[in-house]
Each structure stands twice: as structure tokens, then as C-alpha cells.
Design an enzyme around this catalytic site. Structure first.
Site, PDB file in Angstrom:
ATOM      1  N   HIS A 282       0.974  -1.006   0.144  1.00  7.67           N
ATOM      2  CA  HIS A 282       0.215   0.084   0.057  1.00  7.67           C
ATOM      3  C   HIS A 282       0.722   1.143   0.228  1.00  7.67           C
ATOM      4  O   HIS A 282       1.791   1.409   0.768  1.00  7.67           O
ATOM      5  CB  HIS A 282      -1.150   0.017   1.023  1.00  7.67           C
ATOM      6  N   GLU A 328      -4.768   2.012   2.763  1.00  7.36           N
ATOM      7  CA  GLU A 328      -4.862   0.834   3.608  1.00  7.36           C
ATOM      8  C   GLU A 328      -5.109   1.311   4.994  1.00  7.36           C
ATOM      9  O   GLU A 328      -5.970   0.717   5.696  1.00  7.36           O
ATOM     10  CB  GLU A 328      -3.637  -0.092   3.509  1.00  7.36           C
TER      11      GLU A 328
HETATM   12 ZN   LIG Z   1       1.130  -1.226   6.185  1.00  4.42          ZN
END
Ligand SMILES: [Zn+2]
Length: 464
Positions: A282, A328
Site C-alpha cells: 500500500h 490501507e
Molecule cells: Zn501497512
């Protein structure tokens, strides 16, 4: 803990690793026959990954140029544009951003102070998604508890109070629940704010932020993490019978959702381009530090693995796809959007690998999938013995790939690394490039490149 810049002669490390791979080829008694065809490409990928400091240098550029990359921030969107441009220049294929709407939480200014029995600033970080206090702040008696059991025992006596959870670190799973659900559980008894001892290994009076989840049926109260040392001091004062008064001021607020994107770059498969191996990570981070470990390093490693295959002319049978997910940290919107946007193709996802435990010295991979697939990835991982990354653990996956793995029943992996430092710097101002060793991240690139390439190229699809 802070690494001096470049160390160890990388070329020598590459030679050692390459020799180890070649050496393994001479006594492959129990290895499957198909593996032999992959010894030479694996050796080339490892050698190329360890030959220079490209990954570390690019991670330094990402983190120095754009700073933190919290969802909704200019830094994240600029980093996304940069990644798309650089991936294209690298010659990755089908490079694109796939639109995702993300939450836009803003910290603002914040401050916490013990007012009585003595004045002490508390070293703090508001928790992600928290509401703020009134502009003038709020001041209330603080009560320290060591557990939810103690919270429940005090019950409605906590009305109008600031609840302080002083729960020592015993690992992420058992400790993080106080950060994520502690505010609502305190609000249920009428508490007006919540402070939580930082969820992380002992550091140097360093607060760790992270997301909280408000229960829909409770009032939303402001919540912040404080440094371990500050939580312990409050505990000692309370244990001596002192009444604690704390003043908390937070400007935190949630703005309307913002537009962001998952970044994708591929090497299109030469025979079965519709079948995909995903290397995921991410690109967003918390708004403290620069997200070098969580998870800029994972993104650079995944991207670099694909770039090296391209550079070496190693085009596998199936497509290898780097996915740099957005958001995320405080929403998982990137992972959810990828699942929804690719739902029709999930059956063609052969394997999804997530790198989100830092790019420290790699040890191997965790793996979740059927027995046949496990035997195959174990054999592939043996190609990484020369860099000490041949271990296959009992289970593997990750937050970003999770929704797709679940919806498509896709075999999943996580890159496993030496995690000694991870939870010391996790979600703190100390998450910067200085904690990452150029050789370690190069080894992570090598591990991802070899696993990704070989699984994408196997004559028979993984697990079949
Ligand atoms: Zn992470």
C-alpha cells in the site's frame, strides 16, 4: 538502529548469492524436475537485485519528495502521479491508476497535558478517524485502567471522565483492540475522551498512531495515543492515590471523501496474459514519519521486482502485476475497490502476494493455499536459500489483498521478514528511510522477483 548509508559491498553479496543458487543446482536430489529450468533465471534476478541500491534509492526519493501519504493528502496523490510516470518510464506495461474514493481525515493541531496534580505535557498522537474536541479543548478527571475488565468493573463511575488504557505491549493482536475499540467501550460508560498507551514495542517516548473504529451505537469521543512513559507516569500517580486531571485539545476532523487511485503496472504474460500473479503493497501511510517501512518499502520492492524481470528479458507465461493499493491505513478502500473492479477476473488470479511487514531481511513467505500449491511454492522458495529467504510459513496474506483473496479463493502469500524493529517504528514519526538497509530491501526485491516470476511462468497453474 539507524543505519549508516551504504554498507557491505553489494557486488560481493550478489556473487555469494549467485554462487549459492548455482551450488544448489549440483545436488537437487529431492527437488522436482521442473525446478531446474528456473535456477538460471532465479540466479539472474537475485544477482540483478543485489547488484546496486536502486530500490533503496527510489524509496528515498519517494519518501523525501512526498513525505507522508495519508489518504486524502496532496502527498499521496502526488506520489501516485509520480509512481505512474516512473513506472511508465521503466517500461512496465498497462500502467494506470484505478480510481478509488477514500476517507479524508485531517489531524490538525493537537495537545494533551496533565494539569493536576502536576503539570506535564503528554507526548501524544490523535488516533486516525477520531473526532476532535471543542475548540477550547476539554478538561476532565482521568482514570487509568489496565484492561477492559477493569473498565467494566468501574462502569458508570467513568461518566464524564477521560479513560486512559495503560495496557503493556504483548503483541499487536492482543494490544491493538484497546486502540481500535477502546473509545466506544469507554463512551458506553459516559467517558468524554480516551487515551491509550501506544500500541508498539517500547521505544523512546514515541507515540504510535493508528485507526480507531467507532461503534455505531455509541457517542463518538476524541481519542489519542500517548507514549508508554506517559501512561506509566499517570498509572504511578493514580496508584499513589492522586486525582488526575487532563486537558486534551484536538482539531481532528473528517472531510468529505477524496478521489485517489490504486496504481497498477504489469509485465504482460507471453502465453496466458489473462492469468495474473499480483505483487501487492500500500502506497498510503499515516501522517507521521514518511511511511518508508509502512508501506513505501513494500511498494518499491514489488515494483522493482517487476522492473527487473522486464530489464532481464524474463517475460513469464502469465502476467505479473504490481498493485500499489491506496488507503490501507484508515479505510482499506483500495483493497475493497480492487476486489469490486476485478471481481470478474478474480478466478484468473493465480497468486496474490502482499509485502507489508517492512523490507527488513527477508526470511521467506507465509502461504495460504492447497497442499499442491504449498509443495510448489516450497520448491520455488528453495531457489532463495542463497539469500536466506527459503522458509514457507503456515499462513500468509495481507489486508490489501484480503478482500480479493476471500472473494476469489485466491492462494495468498506475505513476504516474511526479520520483524525485530517493525513495531518499534510502526505508525510513528520514526518511520523513515533511515531504518532500512539497502541490502535488506534488495534481498526483498530478489525474493519477490523470484517467487513472482517462477509462479507466473510455471507450465501448470499453481495448485492444479
Ligand atoms: Zn501497512
Amino acid at each position: 538502529m539507524v543505519r549508516a548509508a551504504m554498507r557491505a559491498p553489494l557486488a560481493a553479496a550478489a556473487a555469494v548469492a549467485a554462487a549459492a543458487v548455482v551450488g544448489a543446482a549440483q545436488s537437487p536430489s529431492s527437488a522436482p524436475a521442473w525446478l531446474d529450468a528456473y535456477r538460471e533465471p532465479a540466479s539472474r534476478l537475485i544477482g540483478a537485485a543485489l547488484a546496486d541500491t536502486a530500490a533503496w534509492t527510489r524509496l528515498a526519493e519517494l519518501t523525501d519528495s512526498f513525505g507522508h501519504r495519508l489518504a486524502g493528502s496532496r502527498g499521496l496523490e502526488d506520489a501516485i502521479d509520480w509512481a505512474i510516470g516512473e513506472m511508465s518510464r521503466d517500461g512496465l506495461e498497462n500502467v494506470r491508476g484505478e480510481k478509488v474514493m477514500v476517507p479524508h481525515w485531517v489531524r490538525g493541531r493537537e495537545r494533551a497535558e496533565l494539569v493536576s496534580p502536576a503539570r506535564h505535557a503528554l507526548v501524544m498522537l490523535g488516533l486516525g478517524n477520531s473526532v476532535g474536541t471543542p475548540p477550547e479543548g476539554l478538561e476532565a478527571e482521568a482514570v487509568v485502567v489496565r484492561s477492559f475488565e477493569e473498565l467494566d468493573a468501574r462502569g458508570t463511575a467513568l461518566k464524564g471522565k477521560i479513560v486512559v488504557y495503560n495496557v503493556p505491549w504483548t503483541g499487536y493482536g492482543p494490544t491493538v483492540q484497546y486502540r481500535s475499540s477502546g473509545a466506544s467501550r469507554a463512551a458506553a460508560y459516559g467517558a468524554v475522551a480516551m487515551l491509550v498507551r501506544s500500541v508498539g514495542q517500547p521505544g523512546l517516548r514515541t507515540p504510535h498512531t493508528g485507526a480507531l473504529n467507532y461503534a455505531p451505537d455509541q457517542p463518538r469521543i476524541p481519542a489519542a495515543a500517548i507514549a508508554n512513559e506517559d501512561a506509566e507516569r499517570l498509572q504511578r500517580l493514580q496508584d499513589r492515590g492522586q486525582k488526575l486531571v487532563v486537558r486534551l485539545t484536538m482539531e481532528a476532523r473528517m472531510l468529505p471523501d477524496a478521489e485517489s487511485a490504486n496504481v497498477i503496472g504489469e509485465l504482460v504474460g507471453r502465453e496466458r496474459p489473462e492469468e495474473v500473479v499480483v505483487l501487492g503493497c500500500h502506497l498510503d501511510s499515516w501522517d507521521v514519519g514518511t511511511g518508508a517501512t509502512d508501506d513505501g518499502g513494500g511498494c518499491i520492492a514489488a515494483w522493482e521486482a517487476v522492473r527487473l524481470m522486464k530489464k532481464l528479458g524474463l517475460r513469464p507465461r502469465r502476467t505479473v502485476r504490481a498493485v500499489l493499493y491506496t488507503n490501507e491505513e484508515n479505510g482499506l478502500r483500495g483493497g475493497l475497490a480492487y476486489r469490486d473492479q476485478h471481481r470478474a477476473d478474480l478466478a484468473n488470479h493465480v497468486l496474490m502476494i502482499e509485502t507489508d511487514a517492512g523490507v527488513f531481511r527477508p526470511l521467506g513467505f507465509g502461504f495460504s493455499g492447497n497442499d499442491s500449491a504449498r509443495a510448489t511454492v516450497k520448491a520455488v522458495a528453495s531457489l532463495l536459500a542463497g539469500i536466506g529467504a527459503s522458509r514457507i510459513g503456515a499462513s500468509g496474506g495481507g489486508a490489501d489483498i484480503g478482500p480479493s483473496v476471500q472473494a476469489g479463493n485466491v492462494p495468498s502469500m506475505s513476504l516474511d521478514v526479520d520483524g525485530a524493529l517493525y513495531f518499534t517504528i510502526h505508525h510513528t514519526e520514526a518511520d523513515t528511510i533511515d531504518r532500512i538497509d539497502p541490502v535488506d530491501i534488495a534481498r526483498c526485491v530478489a525474493a519477490l522477483a523470484v517467487m513472482g516470476y517462477v509462479v507466473a511462468d510455471l507450465p501448470t497453474r499453481l495448485g492444479q
